[in-house]
Scaffold this motif. Sequence first.
Motif, mmCIF file in Angstrom:
data_model
loop_
_atom_site.group_PDB
_atom_site.id
_atom_site.type_symbol
_atom_site.label_atom_id
_atom_site.label_comp_id
_atom_site.label_asym_id
_atom_site.label_seq_id
_atom_site.Cartn_x
_atom_site.Cartn_y
_atom_site.Cartn_z
ATOM 1 N N VAL A 30 0.902 -1.337 -0.005
ATOM 2 C CA VAL A 30 0.030 -0.021 0.234
ATOM 3 C C VAL A 30 0.815 1.165 0.126
ATOM 4 O O VAL A 30 0.820 2.196 -0.726
ATOM 5 C CB VAL A 30 -0.985 0.193 1.289
ATOM 6 C CG1 VAL A 30 -1.760 1.215 1.316
ATOM 7 C CG2 VAL A 30 -2.075 -0.959 1.081
ATOM 8 N N GLU A 31 1.819 1.230 0.910
ATOM 9 C CA GLU A 31 2.485 2.567 1.016
ATOM 10 C C GLU A 31 3.632 2.894 -0.210
ATOM 11 O O GLU A 31 3.686 3.825 -0.615
ATOM 12 C CB GLU A 31 3.424 2.628 2.364
ATOM 13 C CG GLU A 31 2.710 2.506 3.653
ATOM 14 C CD GLU A 31 1.479 3.478 3.727
ATOM 15 O OE1 GLU A 31 1.719 4.457 3.415
ATOM 16 O OE2 GLU A 31 0.444 3.032 4.143
ATOM 17 N N ALA A 58 -4.877 6.565 -0.237
ATOM 18 C CA ALA A 58 -4.234 5.964 0.648
ATOM 19 C C ALA A 58 -5.326 5.147 1.497
ATOM 20 O O ALA A 58 -5.158 3.925 1.520
ATOM 21 C CB ALA A 58 -3.349 6.644 1.689
ATOM 22 N N THR A 61 -6.901 2.566 -0.741
ATOM 23 C CA THR A 61 -6.111 1.603 -1.007
ATOM 24 C C THR A 61 -5.947 0.610 0.121
ATOM 25 O O THR A 61 -5.686 -0.657 0.092
ATOM 26 C CB THR A 61 -4.766 2.152 -1.498
ATOM 27 O OG1 THR A 61 -5.082 2.678 -2.792
ATOM 28 C CG2 THR A 61 -3.760 0.999 -1.921
ATOM 29 N N ARG A 62 -5.676 1.161 1.406
ATOM 30 C CA ARG A 62 -5.775 0.270 2.664
ATOM 31 C C ARG A 62 -6.861 -0.522 2.640
ATOM 32 O O ARG A 62 -6.690 -1.748 3.249
ATOM 33 C CB ARG A 62 -5.398 1.112 3.759
ATOM 34 C CG ARG A 62 -4.211 1.850 3.910
ATOM 35 C CD ARG A 62 -3.881 2.602 5.181
ATOM 36 N NE ARG A 62 -2.620 3.457 5.111
ATOM 37 C CZ ARG A 62 -2.531 4.594 4.913
ATOM 38 N NH1 ARG A 62 -3.613 5.220 4.649
ATOM 39 N NH2 ARG A 62 -1.289 5.213 4.721
ATOM 40 N N GLN A 63 -7.820 -0.238 2.239
ATOM 41 C CA GLN A 63 -8.954 -1.010 2.473
ATOM 42 C C GLN A 63 -9.309 -2.068 1.420
ATOM 43 O O GLN A 63 -9.842 -3.336 1.619
ATOM 44 C CB GLN A 63 -10.525 -0.224 2.179
ATOM 45 C CG GLN A 63 -10.842 0.635 3.586
ATOM 46 C CD GLN A 63 -11.948 1.559 3.094
ATOM 47 O OE1 GLN A 63 -12.418 1.638 2.232
ATOM 48 N NE2 GLN A 63 -12.387 2.232 4.091
#
Length: 138
Positions: A30-31, A58, A61-63
């Motif tokens: 993700v990062e 972000a 995307t984290r989900q």
Amino acid sequence: MNRVADFESEIAAITQVVATVEHAQRNELVEEFVSLFREDAIWTTGAGKLLIGRDAIAAFTRQVLPGAMKGLVPSYEVVHVLFIRPDVAAVKVRQRYFSPAGELLTEQGEGTPMYVMSKEDGRWLLTANQNTGVAANG
């Protein structure tokens, strides 16, 4: 100044950004993915969700990214680069999915993202982006 070498160097740098998108997606990083965007970037997902700003990109995307690539190996290929200005480029990408054994997974469809990139402090960043599926022939 060698304009051909400069052009080839910029194409290589842009291609490396797309390769990093592929790497981040394949490995669900993700990062790494988020770091490719300008702070004020726009991203429209393949499902049509509009995300404005790196923080929104972000959070989304984290989900969705963790677990999304299970059994999938995404492939991103630069198919065309149009320099709008020397520091702004429209980049057309071919996105496909393969099995871990290397077989093309046609049921996943194919994507045709458009990335508008800008060069910021010597680095190409994703700025205004639309992830679109390829329409079925008919």
